[in-house]
Design an enzyme around this catalytic site. Structure first.
Site, PDB file in Angstrom:
ATOM      1  N   PHE B 274      15.047 -31.793  22.994  1.00 18.03           N
ATOM      2  CA  PHE B 274      16.254 -32.175  22.246  1.00 18.03           C
ATOM      3  C   PHE B 274      16.795 -33.548  22.661  1.00 18.03           C
ATOM      4  O   PHE B 274      17.968 -33.838  22.459  1.00 18.03           O
ATOM      5  CB  PHE B 274      17.349 -31.102  22.397  1.00 18.03           C
ATOM      6  N   GLY B 501       7.871 -27.318  21.124  1.00 11.95           N
ATOM      7  CA  GLY B 501       8.249 -26.193  20.291  1.00 11.95           C
ATOM      8  C   GLY B 501       8.435 -26.576  18.836  1.00 11.95           C
ATOM      9  O   GLY B 501       8.761 -25.738  18.004  1.00 11.95           O
ATOM     10  N   ILE B 661       6.715 -30.510   3.187  1.00 10.44           N
ATOM     11  CA  ILE B 661       6.798 -29.628   4.350  1.00 10.44           C
ATOM     12  C   ILE B 661       5.382 -29.223   4.743  1.00 10.44           C
ATOM     13  O   ILE B 661       4.605 -28.741   3.914  1.00 10.44           O
ATOM     14  CB  ILE B 661       7.672 -28.398   4.019  1.00 10.44           C
ATOM     15  N   ASN B 663       4.279 -27.127   7.356  1.00  9.69           N
ATOM     16  CA  ASN B 663       4.045 -25.733   7.745  1.00  9.69           C
ATOM     17  C   ASN B 663       5.344 -24.981   7.458  1.00  9.69           C
ATOM     18  O   ASN B 663       6.354 -25.208   8.117  1.00  9.69           O
ATOM     19  CB  ASN B 663       3.669 -25.646   9.229  1.00  9.69           C
ATOM     20  N   LYS B 665       6.326 -22.060   7.938  1.00  2.52           N
ATOM     21  CA  LYS B 665       6.850 -21.151   8.966  1.00  2.52           C
ATOM     22  C   LYS B 665       7.546 -21.936  10.086  1.00  2.52           C
ATOM     23  O   LYS B 665       8.708 -21.696  10.398  1.00  2.52           O
ATOM     24  CB  LYS B 665       5.712 -20.309   9.555  1.00  2.52           C
ATOM     25  N   GLY B 733      10.436 -36.695   8.974  1.00  3.89           N
ATOM     26  CA  GLY B 733      10.707 -35.845  10.131  1.00  3.89           C
ATOM     27  C   GLY B 733      11.759 -34.799   9.838  1.00  3.89           C
ATOM     28  O   GLY B 733      12.633 -34.995   8.987  1.00  3.89           O
ATOM     29  N   GLY B 735      13.030 -32.666  12.683  1.00  2.10           N
ATOM     30  CA  GLY B 735      13.540 -32.093  13.928  1.00  2.10           C
ATOM     31  C   GLY B 735      15.043 -32.215  14.103  1.00  2.10           C
ATOM     32  O   GLY B 735      15.664 -31.375  14.740  1.00  2.10           O
ATOM     33  N   GLU B 736      15.615 -33.254  13.554  1.00  2.00           N
ATOM     34  CA  GLU B 736      17.015 -33.527  13.856  1.00  2.00           C
ATOM     35  C   GLU B 736      17.972 -33.250  12.715  1.00  2.00           C
ATOM     36  O   GLU B 736      19.144 -32.932  12.933  1.00  2.00           O
ATOM     37  CB  GLU B 736      17.152 -34.976  14.353  1.00  2.00           C
TER      38      GLU B 736
END
Lengths: 167, 769
Positions: B274, B501, B661, B663, B665, B733, B735-736
């Protein structure tokens, strides 16, 4: 002193200050149990003692003479993953995987507590025969296990799916 | 940034914008973005079986002979000097091998500060344990090495220190009085003005103008920061928990006067990052102690030490002023403010970035300042800037909608810009209006009563809120990928990148398998080791695109190499690379199903075991040519107890527009994870900083409240899945962006539930009573 870990009796001799968690991780090489806070706040170190879940970071190793400890390494049988482990993979009940061993051990004992009829703080009818293990009960009973990646939805789904699949 | 540099950058940008896509290597469309099959499939994590068995080996778990364990002592003053330090009792304690202080630490250069070069990773430019000076409350003043952790921790408690205290600035209020405008905010101008925003605001029909405040936060990944460190001659090996292995190796090499290749950083598993799992003092102190003691060292920070040594998100005070015309368009948008920082780091918390790109307004003014405190260097934490910036901006937008009596989604539709409002560039792909429409439908937004405090269930007041989420597309230069294809038709794609992760190892294997037309089980992705070709930081939600672009480059090397090996006896004989595609485990002529040869066949005829292609990604010129951002519409339903003030999020939906997208899941999980961290930002989390002493007062997971199971409802995630034509694989991206907009969506829902507008996070019970 001896201790039974995942079915094997192990002799050990450690500094009396050593926690059960440090015994597992630093002395026995069983690093599946994780250290996230070392003060009982995160649940990453959860193991089972005679089937009940505890924070192994708050337990002194020397207090567990002769007790049966189950760690995440002991959940799989003969190389086959525990159904809950498979459900965690299927339902993406983790991201980084660090809190996962604690979540798994905690969930196994949590279901056992529920099967024994133990109520939780969100249980509406304390005297009821058979408490429904619904989403709120699972969330409350698992709230001692933090997941900073935020895999909570997947964990609840994995527990629900595993429980539904039990005979 | 100097005026000259500004001019040069601007000229470069203009040139890039005028260049056709086909001449810009980074801006051409990746054919993979239109493929279906593995791309987007809900593949379970490739490392799942290891993780559920506790077999993934983290940095603190690497077995090593002769390990010494480290214990730390932290300063208890914010600024001053160590006047006297007595280490005698610690040195005499059982099991102790070394006590290291500034008096005996090896001479080390200060770490190169992050941002000063592409390979610099230092979170601060302060020298580490080189003199008696103290710069923040919690600085490490001694390291003890012992045979066990218990011995090290006990011995550390025996060290006695007397300080000479010097006046310190530990009050944000005091520091704000001397706030300064940084040279730039991560390469962008600290201040931007389009038109005359002050005049625009003064003349506007409807105005909202408020101050919003956000506190300090800590990442609190559950894995403690840890490193297992060994010197092998003049080679330094660090098993680290890292989201930037190459820059860490390079910066540590600089500290110890080594060449980059003499430091190897290995980090295959990271227990959450993070933004927090970067280079801090502990890796350097551990390496220094290992050098001094002549033995390997394991340094595992306690949770308290994580708070003392690893910075978090800083506190901000922001003004958002919106002036609207009668038709709901914006006459003025002003977003200014100040963040606490230090003189020795470079993390200004870019909270004005969303306002630069989100809305059309006739006049815009954004400006950021920093206020210097004597504190631990603050750092990047999930969506630095955008997370707290969207709290202010999107709360203000809700306040304006209320003032105008327009639905907040309709207001945003009316101020949807046609091109980037501050840079003037075209958007690469922007479908936020569609994301709102779909989100509103799924969430049942039409059931919301715009009148606050109008829905009640017993003691519980119920409300709905929404907010825009946004995060830029970044792709960082320097990523190099290696594809190794062997005669069995197995491929390994390798780069020194990171898996914390996010699903990197899984999604990159999927993408590579699709690109090479191989089954997923034949492809693996290697990462997390500086011995591999260099990667880029796992930050800025950039890694997927950065890796993807390098894999494209390597693939473009691989195809001609294969055609050359295929030779004249192949069905592919005489074909050029541009005439073939990867198909069915080999290469085939485009538009000719008959003309095909498998990789295995090509390699075996050529008598080769394998073929290797390695290439560096082109410069990310697409970022200069287009305004590239991800977007989402966040929807929240809260229940606030009218008696206790307790706020509970009962429903949440995120409707995302992040390109393709890869993946479904792992992507859904990552979006949810961001949203959940956003719920903590909104409601429960705060790093308590004592403004008198500069000391963090809640350095534990018992008193820093991250969301737990019961705080988190079932979260719905939907996405547009519209490929971005200018990014590798069509993906931006993810993640954020999940954390952005959440603070405002929650605050707006709480306003709708209670009629109370809370402009200071976190929204705790006391603020609602």
């Amino acid at each position: 002193m001896d201790i039974i870990i995942n079915g094997r009796t192990i002799e050990f001799s450690v500094d009396p200050r050593t926690s059960l968690l440090d015994l597992l991780r630093d002395h026995l090489g069983l690093t599946g149990s994780k250290k996230g806070c070392n003060q009982g706040a995160c649940g990453a170190c959860t193991v089972l003692v005679d089937g009940e879940r505890i924070n192994s970071c708050l337990a002194l190793a020397v207090q567990y003479q002769g007790r049966k400890i189950t760690t995440v390494e002991g959940l799989a049988r003969n190389g086959d993953l525990h159904s809950l482990q498979r459900a965690f993979i299927e339902h993406d009940g983790f991201q980084c995987g660090y809190c996962t061993p604690g979540q798994l051990c905690s969930a196994v004992a949590m279901v056992d507590e529920w099967e024994r009829g133990l109520p939780s703080v969100v249980t509406q009818e304390l005297a009821a025969q058979g408490i429904a293990l619904d989403r709120d009960e699972i969330r409350e009973r698992m709230s001692g296990n933090l997941c900073r990646c935020g895999a909570y939805n997947g964990i609840v789904e994995a527990i629900t799916a595993t429980f539904e699949n039990l005979p | 940034m100097s005026a000259l540099k500004d001019t040069a950058k601007s000229a470069m940008q203009t040139a890039v914008r005028l260049t056709p896509d086909k001449w810009l290597p980074g801006a051409t469309s990746d054919p993979l973005m239109h493929k279906h099959g593995l791309l987007g499939a809900p593949v379970s994590r490739v490392d799942g079986a290891l993780k559920v068995q506790g077999k993934a080996r983290f940095a603190a778990e690497v077995a090593m002979e002769g390990l010494a364990y480290a214990g730390l002592v932290h300063s208890t003053i914010a600024r001053g000097r160590i006047a006297a330090i007595d280490t005698g009792a610690a040195e005499a304690a059982p099991g102790v091998g070394l006590v290291m202080t500034y008096k005996n630490a090896p001479r080390m250069k200060a770490p190169a500060l992050f941002g000063t070069s592409p390979s610099a990773a230092g979170a601060s430019s302060l020298p580490i344990m080189q003199d008696a000076s103290i710069h923040w409350n919690g600085q490490t003043v001694a390291v003890v090495l012992a045979e066990t952790q218990e011995q090290a921790d006990y011995a550390a408690s025996l060290i006695e220190i007397r300080y000479e205290v010097e006046p310190a600035v530990t009050s944000f209020e005091m520091a704000k009085g001397r706030a300064r405008r940084p040279e730039s905010i991560l390469g962008e101008p600290a201040e931007l003005e389009i038109g005359d925003a002050k005049a625009g605001l003064a003349g506007a029909a409807t105005v909202v103008d408020h101050i919003y405040r956000t506190p300090r936060y800590n990442h609190n990944a559950i894995e403690l920061h840890a490193a297992t460190i060994v010197w092998e001659g003049d080679q330094l090996i660090i098993h680290d928990a890292s989201q930037l292995v190459n820059a860490t190796a390079s910066t540590v090499a600089g500290v110890f006067g080594l060449k980059d290749h003499q430091v190897r950083v290995i980090s295959p598993y990271v227990g959450g990052g993070f933004g927090g799992k970067c280079l801090w003092d502990h890796q350097i102190l551990g390496a220094a102690a290992a050098k001094l003691a002549g033995r390997p060292v394991r340094i595992v920070l306690s949770r308290e030490s994580v708070f003392r040594l690893v910075g978090g998100r800083t506190t901000t005070e922001q003004r958002v002023a919106l002036g609207a015309n009668a038709d709901g368009t914006l006459a003025a948008l002003i977003h200014t403010g100040v963040a606490a920082m230090t003189t020795h780091n470079a993390c200004p918390e870019q909270f004005t970035f969303p306002a630069r790109h989100l809305y059309a307004a006739q006049n815009i003014h954004v400006a950021q300042e920093v206020a210097d405190l004597d504190m631990l260097a603050n750092t990047f934490m999930r969506a630095p800037g955008e997370s707290v910036g969207t709290f202010a901006l999107e709360s203000a937008m809700d306040e304006l909608a209320e003032a105008l009596k327009i639905d907040p989604i309709e207001l945003r539709r009316r101020i949807e810009p046609e091109k980037d409002p501050t840079s003037g560039t075209r958007f690469s792909s922007r479908n936020i209006v569609e994301a709102y429409a779909r989100g509103a439908e799924h969430f049942g937004w039409s059931r919301r009563n715009p009148v606050p405090r109008s829905q009640r269930d017993g003691e519980w007041l119920i409300g709905m809120g929404c907010a825009t989420a946004t995060y830029p597309y970044y792709r960082f230069p320097g990523a190099t990928a290696r594809i190794t294809l062997n005669a069995d038709g197995q491929a390994i794609v390798a780069m020194a990148s990171h898996e914390m992760g996010m699903g990197t190892a899984t999604t990159q294997a999927q993408a590579a398998a699709e690109r090479l037309a191989l089954p997923l089980e034949n492809v693996s992705f290697e990462y997390g080791d500086t011995a591999l070709p260099p990667g880029t930081v796992a930050g800025g939600s950039s890694q997927t695109a950065s890796i993807g672009a390098a894999v494209i480059a390597a693939f473009e090397e691989l195809v001609p190499a294969l055609l050359q090996l295929a030779g004249n006896d192949s069905p592919l004989a005489g074909l050029k690379a541009s005439e073939v595609e990867a198909r069915d485990g080999g290469l085939g002529k485009i538009d000719d199903p008959q003309s095909h040869e498998s990789y295995a066949s090509i390699l075996s005829r050529a008598g080769r075991k394998e073929v290797v292609a390695e290439a560096k990604a082109p410069m990310p010129l697409e970022m200069q040519k287009y305004s590239m951002h991800s977007y989402a519409a966040q929807f929240c339903e809260v229940r606030v107890n009218a008696v206790t003030g307790e706020a509970r999020v009962s429903r949440f939906l995120g409707s995302f527009d992040c390109g393709r997208i890869l993946n479904s899941k792992t992507a859904a999980s990552q979006f949810k994870g961001g949203i959940i961290m956003g719920l903590g930002l909104a409601l429960t989390e705060e790093t308590l900083f004592d403004e008198r002493s500069g000391r963090i007062m809640n350095p534990s997971l018992a008193e820093y409240h991250v969301p737990v199971h019961l705080d988190v409802p079932a979260i719905d995630i939907i996405w547009t899945d519209i490929p971005d034509p200018h990014s590798p694989m069509g993906a931006r991206g993810i993640g954020e962006i999940g954390i952005t907009g959440v603070g405002a969506a929650v605050a707006n829902a709480i306003y709708n539930a209670t009629g109370k507008r809370i402009r200071e996070l976190p929204i705790t019970l006391d603020k609602l009573l």
